[in-house]
Design a protein around this motif. Structure first.
Motif, mmCIF file in Angstrom:
data_model
loop_
_atom_site.group_PDB
_atom_site.id
_atom_site.type_symbol
_atom_site.label_atom_id
_atom_site.label_comp_id
_atom_site.label_asym_id
_atom_site.label_seq_id
_atom_site.Cartn_x
_atom_site.Cartn_y
_atom_site.Cartn_z
ATOM 1 N N SER A 43 0.815 -1.204 0.000
ATOM 2 C CA SER A 43 0.000 0.000 0.000
ATOM 3 C C SER A 43 0.853 1.259 0.000
ATOM 4 C CB SER A 43 -0.938 0.000 1.215
ATOM 5 O OG SER A 43 -1.656 1.210 1.315
ATOM 6 N N ASN A 84 -7.959 6.196 -2.527
ATOM 7 C CA ASN A 84 -7.810 5.101 -1.573
ATOM 8 C C ASN A 84 -6.794 4.095 -2.106
ATOM 9 O OD1 ASN A 84 -8.023 3.109 0.325
ATOM 10 N ND2 ASN A 84 -10.234 2.842 0.144
ATOM 11 N N HIS A 87 -4.744 -1.456 0.968
ATOM 12 C CA HIS A 87 -4.998 -2.837 0.576
ATOM 13 C C HIS A 87 -5.315 -3.640 1.832
ATOM 14 C CE1 HIS A 87 -3.502 -1.607 -3.252
ATOM 15 N NE2 HIS A 87 -2.229 -1.592 -2.902
ATOM 16 N N GLU A 92 -9.998 -2.027 2.594
ATOM 17 C CA GLU A 92 -10.577 -2.629 1.386
ATOM 18 C C GLU A 92 -11.837 -3.433 1.686
ATOM 19 O OE1 GLU A 92 -8.791 -5.187 -2.433
ATOM 20 O OE2 GLU A 92 -7.516 -4.702 -0.717
ATOM 21 N N HIS A 109 -12.383 4.135 -6.051
ATOM 22 C CA HIS A 109 -12.613 2.698 -5.969
ATOM 23 C C HIS A 109 -14.002 2.378 -5.406
ATOM 24 C CE1 HIS A 109 -8.249 3.151 -6.360
ATOM 25 N NE2 HIS A 109 -8.257 1.957 -6.927
ATOM 26 N N SER A 115 -17.311 -3.518 -1.393
ATOM 27 C CA SER A 115 -16.073 -3.888 -0.698
ATOM 28 C C SER A 115 -16.309 -5.033 0.273
ATOM 29 C CB SER A 115 -15.513 -2.668 0.045
ATOM 30 O OG SER A 115 -15.237 -1.618 -0.859
ATOM 31 N N ILE A 119 -14.251 -8.642 -0.883
ATOM 32 C CA ILE A 119 -13.090 -9.110 -0.114
ATOM 33 C C ILE A 119 -13.342 -10.476 0.504
ATOM 34 C CG2 ILE A 119 -13.658 -8.166 2.173
ATOM 35 C CD1 ILE A 119 -10.662 -7.252 2.282
ATOM 36 N N SER A 277 -10.788 -2.551 -11.109
ATOM 37 C CA SER A 277 -10.765 -3.839 -10.413
ATOM 38 C C SER A 277 -9.848 -4.760 -11.203
ATOM 39 C CB SER A 277 -12.161 -4.454 -10.289
ATOM 40 O OG SER A 277 -12.653 -4.870 -11.565
ATOM 41 N N ASN A 298 -10.413 -8.309 -7.198
ATOM 42 C CA ASN A 298 -9.754 -7.377 -6.286
ATOM 43 C C ASN A 298 -10.261 -5.975 -6.575
ATOM 44 O OD1 ASN A 298 -7.876 -5.643 -5.010
ATOM 45 N ND2 ASN A 298 -6.240 -7.146 -5.205
ATOM 46 N N THR A 299 -10.876 -5.315 -5.581
ATOM 47 C CA THR A 299 -11.476 -3.996 -5.799
ATOM 48 C C THR A 299 -10.475 -2.855 -5.667
ATOM 49 O OG1 THR A 299 -12.120 -3.867 -3.471
ATOM 50 C CG2 THR A 299 -13.746 -4.750 -5.019
ATOM 51 N N GLN A 300 -9.303 -3.108 -5.084
ATOM 52 C CA GLN A 300 -8.280 -2.078 -4.958
ATOM 53 C C GLN A 300 -6.911 -2.655 -5.320
ATOM 54 O OE1 GLN A 300 -10.698 0.147 -1.451
ATOM 55 N NE2 GLN A 300 -8.498 0.149 -1.213
#
Length: 342
Positions: A43, A84, A87, A92, A109, A115, A119, A277, A298-300
């Motif tokens: 991160s 943002n 991670h 996240e 994001h 989220s 995750i 993503s 993976n959103t971030q």
């Protein structure tokens, strides 16, 4: 990018900005990074890369290494938008997203609900599999039960339910040194997590596809094949230079590439992702199209020099700074803070 006359006047949060070469007007962006998750080092690298790119494009940047006083620090910074770059948990998983929603702070994001679901690998399956996106079977198991018997036939995979970046993933084979059944003193994710997701091991190749949002809607970029020198694409292979070969675009049949693009875009839309993503796949090339499985979305995704989203964006003609601004633009449009179009 075009000349300075090609960009219309924009209005951000009620303030008008003049024309400039960059896609966006000058903004005050808080780059949120660090935190205390396992992925903190990644991160920090992502956040610093984003911050430098924004400064190079004329934006004012406040770097924030997240601590428990994050709400106060965001309030004091009063940015136009938050990038943002966190991670893992809590950046996240919806926690930080919910806080910023309450504060009325626009951020990049995905939002809270997306989220929370994305995750959690089990919740992701419930959201995607009924819509025709193939994912591996499996079930949640208590770590203590692993010392009594295997939950699935070997080989199988054990992974945390809500971690990213291949943190805590173990492949249990007949040849592994974990023991049979797994020994209590064997090093593995069962020592860190009380419960794990057990999935059948899918032999074959590691593929990934990024999706990028924007004013014209999200689009899938390309397909990359990941060839780790260790044979396993774990955390170290992801973030250690030279440990993994990135083949971009992947040398796979057109039908497989199309499926990856379709599944990644569909997952992005079904989950309600924003900004960008990245969907990861395993493909058993002996099974053809039936051998392709989405592992997670993976959103971030990372924004480090070794990260896959910037690499795929560059392949599609989108340089790093433009990628960062596109993600911010998508956030401002979502939160109703951007008027006008490029």
């Amino acid at each position: 990018m075009g000349n300075s006359a090609s960009w219309p006047v924009r209005r951000i949060a009620g303030k008008e900005y003049g024309r400039r070469v960059s896609k966006l007007p000058n903004l005050h962006v808080a780059v949120l990074m660090g935190g205390w998750a396992n992925e903190r080092p990644v991160s920090l690298m992502s956040g610093e890369g984003v911050a430098k790119a924004l400064e190079a494009r004329g934006h004012r940047v406040t770097r924030i290494d997240m601590e428990r006083d994050i709400a106060l620090r965001l309030h004091e910074a009063a940015p136009d938008v938050v990038f943002n770059a966190l991670h893992g948990v809590p950046g996240e998983d919806g926690t930080v997203q919910g806080m910023m929603d309450l504060m009325g702070v626009p951020y990049t994001h995905s939002g809270l609900a997306t989220s929370v679901i994305a995750i959690d690998k089990e919740l992701t399956k419930h959201a995607l599999v009924p819509h025709g996106i193939p994912m591996p079977g499996g079930r949640i198991v208590k770590s203590a039960d692993l010392f009594e018997a295997d939950p699935l036939d070997r080989p199988y995979v054990l992974k945390p339910v809500n971690e990213g970046s291949s943190v805590g993933v173990a492949i249990v084979t007949e040849e592994s040194n974990y023991g049979n059944p797994i020994r209590r003193d064997a090093e593995g994710p069962w020592q860190q997590f009380s419960s794990l997701l057990a999935e059948p091991y899918i032999r074959g190749r590691e593929l990934t596809t990024a999706v990028l949002g924007g004013k014209d809607g999200p689009r899938a970029l390309t397909v990359t094949e990941l060839v780790p020198k260790s044979g396993f694409y774990d955390f170290n292979a992801k973030y250690t230079d030279g440990m993994t070969e990135h083949v971009c675009p992947a040398k796979v049949p057109d039908a497989i590439a199309r499926l990856c693009l379709d599944y990644a875009l569909k997952a992005h839309e079904l989950l309600g992702c924003r900004g960008t993503s990245r969907s990861d796949f395993r493909w058993d090339d002996e099974q053809g199209e039936d051998g392709l499985f989405l592992l997670e979305t993976n959103t971030q995704p990372g924004m480090t020099p070794l990260s896959l989203v910037p690499e795929q964006a560059k392949h599609c003609g989108i340089e790093y700074g433009e990628l960062v601004e596109t993600i911010i633009e998508d956030a401002l449009i979502h939160f109703g803070k951007l008027e006008g179009s490029a």
